[in-house]
Design an enzyme around this catalytic site. Sequence first.
Site, mmCIF file in Angstrom:
data_model
loop_
_atom_site.group_PDB
_atom_site.id
_atom_site.type_symbol
_atom_site.label_atom_id
_atom_site.label_comp_id
_atom_site.label_asym_id
_atom_site.label_seq_id
_atom_site.Cartn_x
_atom_site.Cartn_y
_atom_site.Cartn_z
ATOM 1 N N HIS A 1 0.820 -1.098 0.121
ATOM 2 C CA HIS A 1 -0.045 0.170 -0.065
ATOM 3 C C HIS A 1 0.803 1.108 -0.163
ATOM 4 O O HIS A 1 0.820 2.189 -0.811
ATOM 5 C CB HIS A 1 -0.858 0.019 1.143
ATOM 6 C CG HIS A 1 -1.536 1.173 1.611
ATOM 7 N ND1 HIS A 1 -2.701 1.828 0.697
ATOM 8 C CD2 HIS A 1 -1.283 2.164 2.563
ATOM 9 C CE1 HIS A 1 -3.342 3.046 1.076
ATOM 10 N NE2 HIS A 1 -2.236 3.116 2.268
ATOM 11 N N TRP B 1 7.119 0.018 3.819
ATOM 12 C CA TRP B 1 7.775 0.889 2.488
ATOM 13 C C TRP B 1 9.144 1.471 2.893
ATOM 14 O O TRP B 1 9.703 1.684 1.848
ATOM 15 C CB TRP B 1 6.596 1.854 2.195
ATOM 16 C CG TRP B 1 6.789 3.286 2.944
ATOM 17 C CD1 TRP B 1 6.287 3.623 3.914
ATOM 18 C CD2 TRP B 1 7.574 4.384 2.267
ATOM 19 N NE1 TRP B 1 6.607 4.823 4.451
ATOM 20 C CE2 TRP B 1 7.492 5.311 3.166
ATOM 21 C CE3 TRP B 1 8.187 4.659 0.862
ATOM 22 C CZ2 TRP B 1 7.844 6.694 3.036
ATOM 23 C CZ3 TRP B 1 8.642 5.828 0.992
ATOM 24 C CH2 TRP B 1 8.675 6.911 2.040
ATOM 25 N N SER C 1 12.708 6.368 -14.048
ATOM 26 C CA SER C 1 11.603 7.303 -14.400
ATOM 27 C C SER C 1 11.426 8.443 -14.019
ATOM 28 O O SER C 1 11.180 9.607 -14.647
ATOM 29 C CB SER C 1 10.387 6.641 -14.371
ATOM 30 O OG SER C 1 9.056 7.283 -14.472
ATOM 31 N N SER C 2 11.489 8.766 -12.607
ATOM 32 C CA SER C 2 11.543 9.924 -12.047
ATOM 33 C C SER C 2 12.722 10.872 -12.596
ATOM 34 O O SER C 2 12.453 12.064 -12.781
ATOM 35 C CB SER C 2 11.695 9.688 -10.627
ATOM 36 O OG SER C 2 10.453 8.885 -9.971
ATOM 37 N N GLU D 1 11.662 13.465 -0.414
ATOM 38 C CA GLU D 1 10.437 12.755 -0.884
ATOM 39 C C GLU D 1 9.176 13.486 -0.326
ATOM 40 O O GLU D 1 8.322 13.404 -1.092
ATOM 41 C CB GLU D 1 10.643 11.204 -0.621
ATOM 42 C CG GLU D 1 9.319 10.433 -1.162
ATOM 43 C CD GLU D 1 9.134 10.556 -2.564
ATOM 44 O OE1 GLU D 1 10.189 10.779 -3.398
ATOM 45 O OE2 GLU D 1 8.179 10.188 -3.133
ATOM 46 N N SER E 1 -2.010 27.107 -5.626
ATOM 47 C CA SER E 1 -1.798 28.360 -5.643
ATOM 48 C C SER E 1 -2.291 28.935 -7.255
ATOM 49 O O SER E 1 -2.240 29.964 -7.477
ATOM 50 C CB SER E 1 -0.311 28.735 -5.554
ATOM 51 O OG SER E 1 0.271 28.225 -4.742
ATOM 52 N N HIS F 1 14.858 13.062 12.044
ATOM 53 C CA HIS F 1 13.772 13.477 12.897
ATOM 54 C C HIS F 1 12.727 12.316 12.690
ATOM 55 O O HIS F 1 12.050 11.884 13.498
ATOM 56 C CB HIS F 1 12.985 14.590 12.563
ATOM 57 C CG HIS F 1 12.322 14.663 11.344
ATOM 58 N ND1 HIS F 1 12.130 15.979 10.815
ATOM 59 C CD2 HIS F 1 11.554 13.979 10.746
ATOM 60 C CE1 HIS F 1 11.292 15.882 9.691
ATOM 61 N NE2 HIS F 1 11.040 14.528 9.529
ATOM 62 N N LYS G 1 3.046 30.105 3.496
ATOM 63 C CA LYS G 1 2.507 29.764 2.661
ATOM 64 C C LYS G 1 0.979 29.689 2.851
ATOM 65 O O LYS G 1 0.070 30.010 1.901
ATOM 66 C CB LYS G 1 2.870 28.153 1.728
ATOM 67 C CG LYS G 1 4.254 28.076 1.532
ATOM 68 C CD LYS G 1 4.471 27.014 0.477
ATOM 69 C CE LYS G 1 3.984 27.178 -0.975
ATOM 70 N NZ LYS G 1 4.583 27.925 -1.823
#
Lengths: 366, 547
Positions: B82, B147, B174-175, B260, B273, B307, B336
């Site tokens: 998942h 993961w 690919s990324s 990531e 935005s 962290h 933001k």
Amino acid sequence: MRAMRTLAALACSLVLRGVEASDSRISFQTPQTLIAQDIVDLHTWIMVIIIVIFVAVFGVMFYAVFRHRKSLGHKARPFHENTTVEVLWTVIPALILAVMAWPAAKVVLAQKDSRGATITIKATGYQWFWGYDYVDYGFGYKSKLATPRKQIDNTQDKDPHYLLEVDEPLVVPVGQKVRILTTSNDVIHSWAMPAFGVKQDAIPGFIRDTWFKAEREGTFRGQCSELCGQDHGFMPIVVKVVSAAQFQDYVSHKQAQAKANADDPNKIWAMADLVARGQKVYEANCQACHQASGMGSGPFPALVNSKIATGPVQGHLHIVLHGKNAMPAWQGLSDTEIAAVITYERNHFNHVGDLLQPKDVKLARK
Amino acid sequence: MTASTETLHLQHADHQAHSGAHGWRRWLYATNHKDIGTLYLWFSFTMFLLGGTMALGIRAELFQPGLQFWHPEFFNQLTTLHGIIMVFGAIMPAFTGLANWMLPLMLGAPDMAFARMNNWSFWLLPPAAALLVISLFVPGGAPAGGWTLYPPLSIQAGMGMDLAIFAIHLLGLSSIMGSINIVTTVLNMRAPGMTLLKMPMFAWTSLVTAYLLIAVAPVLAGAVTMLLTDRHFGTHFFKAAGGGDPVLFQHIFWFFGHPEVYIMALPAFGIVSQILPTFARKPLFGYVSMVYAVCSIAILSFMVWAHHMFAVGLPATAQLFFMFMTMLIAVPTGVKVFNWIATMWQGEMTFETPMLFAIGFVCLFTVGGFSGLVLSIAPIDIQMTDTYYVVAHFHYVLVAGALFSLFGATYYWLPKWTGHMYNEKLGKLHFWWSMIWFNVTFFPMHFLGLAGMPRRIPDYPLQFTDFNSVASVGAFCFGLGQLLFLYNVINTIRGGAGRAPARPWEGAHTLEWEVASPAPHHTWETPPDEALVKKGLRAQLLDQDHE
């Protein structure tokens, strides 16, 4: 700062009264150490700040959402920057962070300071139970889940301490600084006791430490907190905090017991005794995967009529000692236990096979 | 000769339709950024359904204490797959797909810079997904170590882990290719007059995200390659028995893993935005500070990785350093959020589905930010790490954050993609349904975490029962509601609520709204002139006073 925190705690206990009352379901377990209390206070303090910011931010946003809408005929005012405002809302949050960071830093330093402990206990993670060694007193034992399999499989009613009960808890004296050394036999586990504010990973090949000083007697419960394989959810940690006198009794009792129970690795066993002993080892360690029937389940292979359990004994011994894929290495069992369980597996399930003596296991380990 | 010239003419005349291959060849050989964007988006939605089904498997088991459906090992496979599928298969490709579709349109470029590489970077994804799915059926099953793939657990695993490692290699390749394409397109192919500080925010966040990916995808590839050699070729990078260190993997993994997190969050910031100014009919507030905020978040994201590891036993100085750096991220993130609210302030708001998702994003991302702030405090984190509090936190930022922004983006640009309007009523229903059941699913997890329920367990002590049951009910409702979205999208493709004009949103001013709806197969073959570019910028920069 102290005053501020008291104030914060007060404010929050008013806001979250219901929360505090139903302890351990909705909020922190009742703290049993000063560090755990510090953590709760820190959390309360930060929640107060967050709730204030939350109300302000969401208040402004929803005011805009409800008032500044086209359907009310509101006309857009296309301003797009304001240096003063932008500097303010960069600087003010930074200052707020500073008042959060200062008390937090003090707790970090207190939490890391494991000096001056009166008792040192080594906690070793195994797949899937804990081993405790009282290094100052020369005894140790394994602490395994005591919840019956039937409760997990929903064929029996569950105890109140379902999945949080062990056959032998860790016993420590009240009011003394206890240093826990963590390590692991196989993969990373984590020794966690929420009521003490303690969580320390147990890393194979390395020793890490943490400490606690329990303020009250009682039984406290936690669970392994680092994914360690299939039975990660089934290796609880139970700590029993007792008075100094009770602790002394406990230690002498365990020391005597350890002496009496020590298996002589050179003893030559008879088949029936070894199979009986092996069944216990099997139930405690193997049954979770291979099942009582020996038929395995899911990715875990059946033992019944398997090549390993009926083939050459050395191969069987090798896989128990060194593991393969999902099968962990069982180096943590004693020579006698390994000999017993292998003998059991080779002479149960309608198998007829060899009798393996502890001394053979000892030899194979070298 | 005449014949071929005529074909050429015909092709030019037939500009509206796609030139070149038809049928499956159109997709397999695709070099057009819109076709590739479409492929990416459908792929990611498929992965979203697959990963979502696994999540429902997890929630079904956790509905009640005791083991009901799965063997614990299979449960771990579900949680692991998942995670991998949602992160690498659903969210990341969806953002790359959006960048593919929209960047050339928004920047006034005819296509992405490297059209063939673009094809290759998409077509690496299906084999990677196939490897992950196949891993379920090999001996030992799919990877079951989470993961995060921490060794030594991942070294113990069966060959499913090897398949996952190769899948991650492919996804990483690919990324990286996708990112190179985005960086080159943004830096070199903007229309004349569109300087960097005049780009739409979505272009900025895609650019910064692409740099992050180029920096950290190789780090992850290195980490999993070391796992592979530890597993099969006798190395001991992470095996203590040979002098290695299991914690080293965590440092490397999270050096990838924390950036990531922002790779999945920054493009969402960009989308919001775009949407908020459109429906507030006002320029984005604090454009320049938004750009600075994105850049500083990106830089800080490289300095906070440990962290995630406060419980491994870091020295006090490291705990303090990573705690302070992590808290610092709240500053640009706060900027933001304040800018978005200032954009809505004194606006002329209407609440079409994209706007609802954008506001939903701001609300819930802020909640996720607050729980992130709580977790940044090292002593509290030690109490909460590896509990459901963390699960709640990252689903607030990834589901209500990244996923909601993706839904918003889809409704926002669907008229441009299909030429049809979507069904607004269904869209709004989808929003409110998702909003309610998302919170029913994930809010109780904060309480579970506070009370100490560890994550990644298939069965739990009895005091956790109530909230788990609530969360499971919420998850099934949330999951089923996503079929509304699927239906609405398909229905829109087939005609939806009628033809969409080139500019279906009154307040939309960026360049993609200057081309017809649906966007013709080729757009901006000649760059838009500066007047048009300037007009497009009105929404984000220029005061009416200045005009």
